[in-house]
Design an enzyme around this catalytic site. Sequence first.
Site, PDB file in Angstrom:
ATOM      1  N   ARG A  55       0.830  -1.210   0.000  1.00  0.00           N
ATOM      2  CA  ARG A  55       0.000   0.000   0.000  1.00  0.00           C
ATOM      3  C   ARG A  55       0.864   1.259   0.000  1.00  0.00           C
ATOM      4  O   ARG A  55       0.494   2.293  -0.521  1.00  0.00           O
ATOM      5  CB  ARG A  55      -0.981   0.007   1.187  1.00  0.00           C
ATOM      6  CG  ARG A  55      -1.823   1.280   1.215  1.00  0.00           C
ATOM      7  CD  ARG A  55      -3.075   1.220   2.070  1.00  0.00           C
ATOM      8  NE  ARG A  55      -2.959   0.438   3.271  1.00  0.00           N
ATOM      9  CZ  ARG A  55      -2.220   0.763   4.335  1.00  0.00           C
ATOM     10  NH1 ARG A  55      -1.510   1.872   4.348  1.00  0.00           N
ATOM     11  NH2 ARG A  55      -2.189  -0.023   5.386  1.00  0.00           N
ATOM     12  N   TYR A 108     -16.392  15.210 -15.124  1.00  0.00           N
ATOM     13  CA  TYR A 108     -16.768  13.788 -15.052  1.00  0.00           C
ATOM     14  C   TYR A 108     -17.786  13.589 -13.915  1.00  0.00           C
ATOM     15  O   TYR A 108     -17.669  14.199 -12.848  1.00  0.00           O
ATOM     16  CB  TYR A 108     -15.499  12.983 -14.797  1.00  0.00           C
ATOM     17  CG  TYR A 108     -15.721  11.501 -14.686  1.00  0.00           C
ATOM     18  CD1 TYR A 108     -16.038  10.739 -15.798  1.00  0.00           C
ATOM     19  CD2 TYR A 108     -15.605  10.865 -13.460  1.00  0.00           C
ATOM     20  CE1 TYR A 108     -16.240   9.380 -15.693  1.00  0.00           C
ATOM     21  CE2 TYR A 108     -15.802   9.496 -13.345  1.00  0.00           C
ATOM     22  CZ  TYR A 108     -16.124   8.763 -14.469  1.00  0.00           C
ATOM     23  OH  TYR A 108     -16.323   7.419 -14.359  1.00  0.00           O
ATOM     24  N   ASP A 180      -7.568  17.734 -15.034  1.00  0.00           N
ATOM     25  CA  ASP A 180      -7.829  16.335 -15.350  1.00  0.00           C
ATOM     26  C   ASP A 180      -7.580  16.189 -16.852  1.00  0.00           C
ATOM     27  O   ASP A 180      -8.349  16.674 -17.666  1.00  0.00           O
ATOM     28  CB  ASP A 180      -9.276  15.979 -14.969  1.00  0.00           C
ATOM     29  CG  ASP A 180      -9.650  14.537 -15.301  1.00  0.00           C
ATOM     30  OD1 ASP A 180      -9.023  13.935 -16.181  1.00  0.00           O
ATOM     31  OD2 ASP A 180     -10.605  14.022 -14.676  1.00  0.00           O
ATOM     32  N   LYS A 205      -8.471   4.779 -19.003  1.00  0.00           N
ATOM     33  CA  LYS A 205      -8.991   5.086 -20.339  1.00  0.00           C
ATOM     34  C   LYS A 205      -7.909   4.932 -21.408  1.00  0.00           C
ATOM     35  O   LYS A 205      -7.408   3.851 -21.592  1.00  0.00           O
ATOM     36  CB  LYS A 205      -9.611   6.480 -20.324  1.00  0.00           C
ATOM     37  CG  LYS A 205     -10.540   6.748 -19.123  1.00  0.00           C
ATOM     38  CD  LYS A 205     -11.817   5.943 -19.187  1.00  0.00           C
ATOM     39  CE  LYS A 205     -12.634   6.018 -17.907  1.00  0.00           C
ATOM     40  NZ  LYS A 205     -12.921   7.375 -17.436  1.00  0.00           N
TER      41      LYS A 205
HETATM   42  C1  LIG Z   1     -13.225   7.954 -16.194  1.00  0.00           C
HETATM   43  C2  LIG Z   1     -12.823   9.315 -15.782  1.00  0.00           C
HETATM   44  C3  LIG Z   1     -12.497   9.601 -14.461  1.00  0.00           C
HETATM   45  C4  LIG Z   1     -12.533   8.544 -13.376  1.00  0.00           C
HETATM   46  O1  LIG Z   1     -11.592   7.548 -13.633  1.00  0.00           O
HETATM   47  P1  LIG Z   1     -11.796   6.020 -13.114  1.00  0.00           P
HETATM   48  O2  LIG Z   1     -10.506   5.408 -13.552  1.00  0.00           O
HETATM   49  O3  LIG Z   1     -12.999   5.487 -13.803  1.00  0.00           O
HETATM   50  O4  LIG Z   1     -11.961   6.100 -11.656  1.00  0.00           O
HETATM   51  C5  LIG Z   1     -12.116  10.891 -14.134  1.00  0.00           C
HETATM   52  N1  LIG Z   1     -12.099  11.859 -15.064  1.00  0.00           N
HETATM   53  C6  LIG Z   1     -12.411  11.625 -16.352  1.00  0.00           C
HETATM   54  C7  LIG Z   1     -12.362  12.733 -17.322  1.00  0.00           C
HETATM   55  C8  LIG Z   1     -12.797  10.349 -16.761  1.00  0.00           C
HETATM   56  O5  LIG Z   1     -13.140  10.113 -18.029  1.00  0.00           O
END
Ligand SMILES: *Cc1c(COP(=O)(O)O)cnc(C)c1O
Length: 394
Positions: A55, A108, A180, A205
């Site tokens: 962790r 998101y 982000d 993603k």
């Molecule tokens: C999917 C996504 C998240 C969250 O990510 P996870 O890996 O699903 O927790 C945050 N911001 C954006 C823009 C996303 O597309």
Amino acid sequence: MRNSKGSLIRPMPLPQGASTPVVTPLSPSVVYASETPDALDDQYEGRVHGYTYSREGHPNADVVAARLDAMEGVTGGIVTGSGMGAVTAVLLGLLRAGDHVIGGNQLYGRSLRMMKEDLPRLGIETSLADPGDIDAMRAALRPETRMILVEVVSNPTLRVADIAGLAALCQEKGVLLVVDNTFTTPRAFRPFDHGADIVLHSVTKLLAGHSDVMLGWVGARDRDLNDKLRVFAVTAGLTASPFDCWLAERGLLSFDLRFDRAQQTAQALADHLAGLTGVLRVLYPMRDDHPDQTLARSLLGDQGCNMVSFELAGGRAAANAFTRAADGLSFAPTLGDVGTTLSHPASSSHRALSVDERAALGLSEGFFRVSVGLEDQGALLDVIAQAVAASQQV
Ligand SMILES: *Cc1c(COP(=O)(O)O)cnc(C)c1O
């Protein structure tokens, strides 16, 4: 090491050969043993490098973090168990009760939820504003504002944030700018080069890219902030599993190629869709008819990324016919997979909004978002054209 009597329980170490593996080994060990208490002192006091408990850190996380650090141009970033883990590390690891944070108004869904529900519950005030409108952002600022969190390109309307304007505003006011960068990726945009203080990703993603890894990353330009993020992530248990890191590293090896290919096809798809009967409008950052075309060019150059949104005539009935006819394309709420995926915000990501709230964003029942994958371009365009045609026959 070997216990021939079988009285001690300890696995056998891997045989050492004269050659080395070409692939990073997977190290699932939760715990790491030390030689002596003195050796542990050396490790804790930073004289030697070592691991203790996964962790807190492990080799596979460090490998992925180092690669992502290099891609974003920073050192000391951390890998988290999901993109939301990265969002959580930033919001809960750096803010305190009494602080105020401003979010982009099309963040998101789960980030929005954290802004609307969880932070206020903990005494952290939040506001939302349009990240493409610096006057609106300025108006939302308060003396207690500590942070602005935005995405570069919004989901699913693909609106573009004015990152340069936001960076100038944040600098003027001493506010942290958090970006982000999931949709744009460091291939198209490097937020630190444009004044961001903190950058985060859903590695799930495009970066990992195969829909088989749940992972996030966050890094700050400032070393103290990175340390705070790391300590909070370890305390809150936001850190990542070795297997996900191991798979993500493999995905990252082909990321540039995948991104370029998907982006090229996305541009072609956007232009193709715009010429089809039954398509009311197409959203793609590099098209001349995009509402933020100038901003998109100034931030992204000629990189429109892999997401294309469009609106079909005919509402829900046409939408049902479209997904039914889009043979071989997954109707699934993710993005950045090797295969093209279709998302229908009205029934998925934006279903919690009222019809009026969706209408304000332009999200009708005919609105789709396409995450373009790596299929043959001609084949993909054909399938989508044929599905659009089928949607107009209902
Ligand atoms: C999917 C996504 C998240 C969250 O990510 P996870 O890996 O699903 O927790 C945050 N911001 C954006 C823009 C996303 O597309």
